[in-house]
Design a protein around this motif. Sequence first.
Motif, PDB file in Angstrom:
ATOM      1  N   SER A   1       0.828  -1.203   0.000  1.00 17.95           N
ATOM      2  CA  SER A   1       0.000   0.000   0.000  1.00 17.95           C
ATOM      3  C   SER A   1       0.866   1.258   0.000  1.00 17.95           C
ATOM      4  O   SER A   1       0.577   2.229  -0.715  1.00 17.95           O
ATOM      5  CB  SER A   1      -0.925   0.007   1.223  1.00 17.95           C
ATOM      6  OG  SER A   1      -1.796  -1.108   1.193  1.00 17.95           O
ATOM      7  N   THR A   2       1.934   1.242   0.795  1.00 19.52           N
ATOM      8  CA  THR A   2       2.826   2.398   0.844  1.00 19.52           C
ATOM      9  C   THR A   2       3.549   2.594  -0.481  1.00 19.52           C
ATOM     10  O   THR A   2       3.682   3.726  -0.977  1.00 19.52           O
ATOM     11  CB  THR A   2       3.847   2.223   1.980  1.00 19.52           C
ATOM     12  OG1 THR A   2       3.150   2.024   3.215  1.00 19.52           O
ATOM     13  CG2 THR A   2       4.742   3.449   2.099  1.00 19.52           C
TER      14      THR A   2
ATOM     15  N   TRP B   1       1.195   4.061  -2.951  1.00 14.53           N
ATOM     16  CA  TRP B   1       0.999   5.489  -2.677  1.00 14.53           C
ATOM     17  C   TRP B   1       2.165   6.316  -3.204  1.00 14.53           C
ATOM     18  O   TRP B   1       1.969   7.371  -3.833  1.00 14.53           O
ATOM     19  CB  TRP B   1       0.814   5.684  -1.181  1.00 14.53           C
ATOM     20  CG  TRP B   1       0.757   7.126  -0.767  1.00 14.53           C
ATOM     21  CD1 TRP B   1      -0.233   8.028  -1.024  1.00 14.53           C
ATOM     22  CD2 TRP B   1       1.756   7.832  -0.016  1.00 14.53           C
ATOM     23  NE1 TRP B   1       0.066   9.251  -0.487  1.00 14.53           N
ATOM     24  CE2 TRP B   1       1.294   9.157   0.140  1.00 14.53           C
ATOM     25  CE3 TRP B   1       2.978   7.479   0.540  1.00 14.53           C
ATOM     26  CZ2 TRP B   1       2.013  10.134   0.822  1.00 14.53           C
ATOM     27  CZ3 TRP B   1       3.698   8.429   1.236  1.00 14.53           C
ATOM     28  CH2 TRP B   1       3.221   9.739   1.372  1.00 14.53           C
TER      29      TRP B   1
ATOM     30  N   ARG C   1       1.908   6.628  -6.963  1.00 16.28           N
ATOM     31  CA  ARG C   1       0.873   7.564  -7.373  1.00 16.28           C
ATOM     32  C   ARG C   1       1.309   9.013  -7.147  1.00 16.28           C
ATOM     33  O   ARG C   1       1.024   9.899  -7.957  1.00 16.28           O
ATOM     34  CB  ARG C   1      -0.413   7.275  -6.594  1.00 16.28           C
ATOM     35  CG  ARG C   1      -1.012   5.907  -6.888  1.00 16.28           C
ATOM     36  CD  ARG C   1      -1.631   5.851  -8.266  1.00 16.28           C
ATOM     37  NE  ARG C   1      -2.125   4.531  -8.588  1.00 16.28           N
ATOM     38  CZ  ARG C   1      -3.329   4.084  -8.246  1.00 16.28           C
ATOM     39  NH1 ARG C   1      -4.150   4.854  -7.551  1.00 16.28           N
ATOM     40  NH2 ARG C   1      -3.725   2.875  -8.589  1.00 16.28           N
ATOM     41  N   VAL C   2       1.983   9.259  -6.004  1.00 19.43           N
ATOM     42  CA  VAL C   2       2.464  10.611  -5.723  1.00 19.43           C
ATOM     43  C   VAL C   2       3.481  11.035  -6.775  1.00 19.43           C
ATOM     44  O   VAL C   2       3.453  12.175  -7.273  1.00 19.43           O
ATOM     45  CB  VAL C   2       3.061  10.674  -4.304  1.00 19.43           C
ATOM     46  CG1 VAL C   2       3.812  11.990  -4.096  1.00 19.43           C
ATOM     47  CG2 VAL C   2       1.967  10.543  -3.263  1.00 19.43           C
TER      48      VAL C   2
ATOM     49  N   VAL D   1       5.866  14.582   0.515  1.00 17.22           N
ATOM     50  CA  VAL D   1       6.360  13.334   1.088  1.00 17.22           C
ATOM     51  C   VAL D   1       7.671  13.606   1.815  1.00 17.22           C
ATOM     52  O   VAL D   1       8.597  14.214   1.255  1.00 17.22           O
ATOM     53  CB  VAL D   1       6.578  12.273  -0.010  1.00 17.22           C
ATOM     54  CG1 VAL D   1       7.118  10.982   0.597  1.00 17.22           C
ATOM     55  CG2 VAL D   1       5.296  12.025  -0.772  1.00 17.22           C
TER      56      VAL D   1
END
Length: 490
Positions: free
Chosen positions: A444-445, A448, A451-452, A463
Amino acid sequence: MTRTIAPLDPSALAGLLARARRRREPWVALWRDAYDHALPLRGGFSGQPMAGRDFARDLYDGTAPDAVDQLAAALLATVTPPWTSWIGLAPGPETAEADRPALARALDTVAGVVQGHLDRSNFAVEAHQCFLDLVVGGTACLLVEEAPPGALSAFRFSAVALADLMVEEGPSGRLETVVRRRALPAAMLAARYPAAAGLAGRAGEGSGDPERPVEIHELQFADSQGHRYAALLTDGTATPAILAEGRFEEPAYLAFRWVKAPGEVYGRSPVMKALPDIKTANKVVELILKNASLAVTGIWQADDDGVINPSLIKLVPGTIIPKAVGSAGLKPLEPAADFDIGQLVLDDLRRRIRSALLADQLAPVESPRLTATEVLERADQMARALGAVHGRLLSEFLVPLMRRTLAILRRRGEVPDLALDGRQVVPDFRSPLARAQGGRELRSTLLWLDRVAAYGPLAEGAVDMPRAIAWLGERLGVPAALLRGPEAGP
């Protein structure tokens, strides 16, 4: 200041031993059944193989013993893999942020010392025996002792057979009381318990044989003064005599279970769940073999004409069997039914047995090449199959094992005085199964971060990349020496 330890009461220990015996007795028949059908070559439930004896002579189907071996080997490889760095320590949640990098590097060094002693000891051999007991009997126990000075490792391990084990739960629901039955020659008792030389000598009297096994019980239990230990001489005595007593900083006998039903103390195993199918498959194979012998030799009938003597007939090639003129002689008798249906039933039974013992989920991968997605999916499958069991193993086996080994090394001065308290220092196990269970959060990280990154530099500014990299390194088990703290800069 040394704390005075109150002396133990032999009658109170005798009562504890009697209660443990009564609680264990209803389980013996089930354990014997499970070991006879799933682990016969280790001597069955008694665990005392005799030279040349075939303990599997009444076993016709080998599906369950094979699946038990595979599951025990899978547990060893995924929970405590030999010669792999699966021991880890990490800073706890109450550690100041500025102190975390230095503490993480120090804890990595301590974990390396523990791992080195484990690798040089007999841990892998004895842990595998415990996993066999866990899979078949549902309850296992490992004794962790300090090795004599000068030994290759500081630890010495012994798997305690379920046939010699009794356990009791404490108020917390954990197995705080462990009783081990032992049979030692009278001549060896004084060597193991020097303070009880007189009792050891009297134990061997009467039989006239100093090598006669003498029954003793070693007890580990918790009271207001911590973890206590006592060795009781119970052979031929109305009231047990205390051979030795003492106190442990951390429990030496580590008892743990597969799963536990409410209101029960001993664990239940996957073999117990599959035992009806295991027994049925064994009987079906026996009947198939009997039917096969009939198919090979056949059933014959003959006229009782006074010429043929059935007791002299041998159905071998080249045999001449006399018959009266005009009689039918020998005629084959057709069987009443075709037993091919047995094979269909057997295939279904074997499939259910392998499923109950997780043989299919944890089987080796046949394909030499797996995609990244296939690897992650297989890790998820392993985590789902063993997730609940792994949680109990952490609580009852792995964390107590780390506490016990750290206590031994602290006493020897090989590691600093640190406490595995869950606040300043926490365990960080790095076995394949532990990593698989944390894989979902890791994926999941990573998703993320991907996507960022797709939104460009403006989004990436939101971030905290140094902290993110440090977090990913911790989750992936990267040594702390390879990670710089956020304050280190580029």
